[in-house]
Design an enzyme around this catalytic site. Sequence first.
Site, PDB file in Angstrom:
ATOM      1  N   GLY A   9       8.584  13.205  -2.225  1.00 45.97           N
ATOM      2  CA  GLY A   9       7.463  12.470  -1.635  1.00 45.97           C
ATOM      3  C   GLY A   9       7.671  12.183  -0.167  1.00 45.97           C
ATOM      4  O   GLY A   9       7.283  11.125   0.334  1.00 45.97           O
ATOM      5  N   ALA A  10       8.249  13.138   0.551  1.00 44.86           N
ATOM      6  CA  ALA A  10       8.587  12.912   1.958  1.00 44.86           C
ATOM      7  C   ALA A  10       7.365  12.854   2.862  1.00 44.86           C
ATOM      8  O   ALA A  10       7.461  12.364   3.989  1.00 44.86           O
ATOM      9  CB  ALA A  10       9.540  14.002   2.451  1.00 44.86           C
ATOM     10  N   SER A  11       6.218  13.341   2.402  1.00 44.12           N
ATOM     11  CA  SER A  11       5.035  13.350   3.263  1.00 44.12           C
ATOM     12  C   SER A  11       4.264  12.033   3.224  1.00 44.12           C
ATOM     13  O   SER A  11       3.347  11.830   4.023  1.00 44.12           O
ATOM     14  CB  SER A  11       4.098  14.503   2.876  1.00 44.12           C
ATOM     15  OG  SER A  11       3.610  14.330   1.560  1.00 44.12           O
ATOM     16  N   GLY A  12       4.600  11.139   2.297  1.00 46.38           N
ATOM     17  CA  GLY A  12       3.964   9.836   2.251  1.00 46.38           C
ATOM     18  C   GLY A  12       4.554   8.902   3.297  1.00 46.38           C
ATOM     19  O   GLY A  12       5.575   9.213   3.922  1.00 46.38           O
ATOM     20  N   ILE A  14       6.185   5.991   3.167  1.00 47.67           N
ATOM     21  CA  ILE A  14       7.552   5.525   2.948  1.00 47.67           C
ATOM     22  C   ILE A  14       8.530   6.698   3.008  1.00 47.67           C
ATOM     23  O   ILE A  14       9.611   6.591   3.591  1.00 47.67           O
ATOM     24  CB  ILE A  14       7.660   4.772   1.614  1.00 47.67           C
ATOM     25  CG1 ILE A  14       6.850   3.469   1.682  1.00 47.67           C
ATOM     26  CG2 ILE A  14       9.119   4.484   1.260  1.00 47.67           C
ATOM     27  CD1 ILE A  14       6.752   2.725   0.364  1.00 47.67           C
ATOM     28  N   GLY A  15       8.168   7.829   2.419  1.00 41.04           N
ATOM     29  CA  GLY A  15       9.030   9.007   2.465  1.00 41.04           C
ATOM     30  C   GLY A  15       9.263   9.495   3.879  1.00 41.04           C
ATOM     31  O   GLY A  15      10.384   9.880   4.257  1.00 41.04           O
ATOM     32  N   SER A 135       8.045  -0.389  -7.643  1.00 45.06           N
ATOM     33  CA  SER A 135       6.951  -1.223  -7.154  1.00 45.06           C
ATOM     34  C   SER A 135       7.118  -2.641  -7.666  1.00 45.06           C
ATOM     35  O   SER A 135       7.689  -2.855  -8.750  1.00 45.06           O
ATOM     36  CB  SER A 135       5.599  -0.667  -7.626  1.00 45.06           C
ATOM     37  OG  SER A 135       4.552  -1.597  -7.413  1.00 45.06           O
ATOM     38  N   TYR A 148       0.285   2.208 -14.412  1.00 43.40           N
ATOM     39  CA  TYR A 148       1.119   2.294 -13.205  1.00 43.40           C
ATOM     40  C   TYR A 148       2.256   1.277 -13.292  1.00 43.40           C
ATOM     41  O   TYR A 148       3.417   1.600 -13.000  1.00 43.40           O
ATOM     42  CB  TYR A 148       0.265   2.044 -11.965  1.00 43.40           C
ATOM     43  CG  TYR A 148       1.041   2.096 -10.661  1.00 43.40           C
ATOM     44  CD1 TYR A 148       1.473   3.312 -10.133  1.00 43.40           C
ATOM     45  CD2 TYR A 148       1.324   0.932  -9.962  1.00 43.40           C
ATOM     46  CE1 TYR A 148       2.173   3.358  -8.937  1.00 43.40           C
ATOM     47  CE2 TYR A 148       2.028   0.968  -8.766  1.00 43.40           C
ATOM     48  CZ  TYR A 148       2.449   2.178  -8.255  1.00 43.40           C
ATOM     49  OH  TYR A 148       3.154   2.224  -7.065  1.00 43.40           O
TER      50      TYR A 148
END
Length: 239
Positions: A9-12, A14-15, A135, A148
């Site tokens: 998830g590096a494109s978000g 936090i990532g 979360s 979730y």
Amino acid sequence: MRKRCLIIGASGAIGLATTVKLVEDGWAVACHYRSNEQVIYRLRDQVPSEQWLGAYQGDLSHPEGIQAFLDGMDEEWDALVFCGGQAWTGLFQDMSVADMDQLYYLHVQSTWRITQQALPAMISNKKGHIVVVSSVFGEEGASTEVVYSSVKGAQLSFVKGLAKEVAPSGIRVNAVTPGWIQSEMNAHLSDEEAQMLAEEIPVGRAGQPAEVSGAIRFLMSEEASYITGQTIKVNGGWT
């Protein structure tokens, strides 16, 4: 030889912030993304070539996508950081089985299986770091985000159990639980909703992705060498 980290998830938001901080600390990074290819291209241009290990595209929300990702994934890493994910908001009784499955595979089974594939090399090398971004809802639960909350809670149980199992092999496993963070996941909030949330949070504002990535950086540092199986709350005192 540089330490190698795979960031899911590096494109978000936090990532992305986590990748930047780890590169600053000298890590070589490989970045997973699902669809935000342009973000990854821009990120690649910011990372020194000797620290860029490549990008891995993969849709981890279904079994076939997980398997395809594993088939193309290197197996030797010094660290895994799980920053990916998505939410589903609505009444629980209105949620389809397909939506439930998507959250389960994305947040739970992909975390299990990617870790499982990387563990043998970490165990052999007698060192490793695994950090899972869960979360606040995984700890406290949330109305209209029941599933979730469930999968994020499962991540925390995974961290606690695995930490005990692999600590003798020099591997530390920890979690970070962000609260309300200024990111694309929360971009749907209206100004009124954002104001109401801010009033519930003691520090009176949303958190920034860099504040979450700072906790991740700490957990992967030598300063945290006696910390495993723990959860750092990054929530402005919300709970």
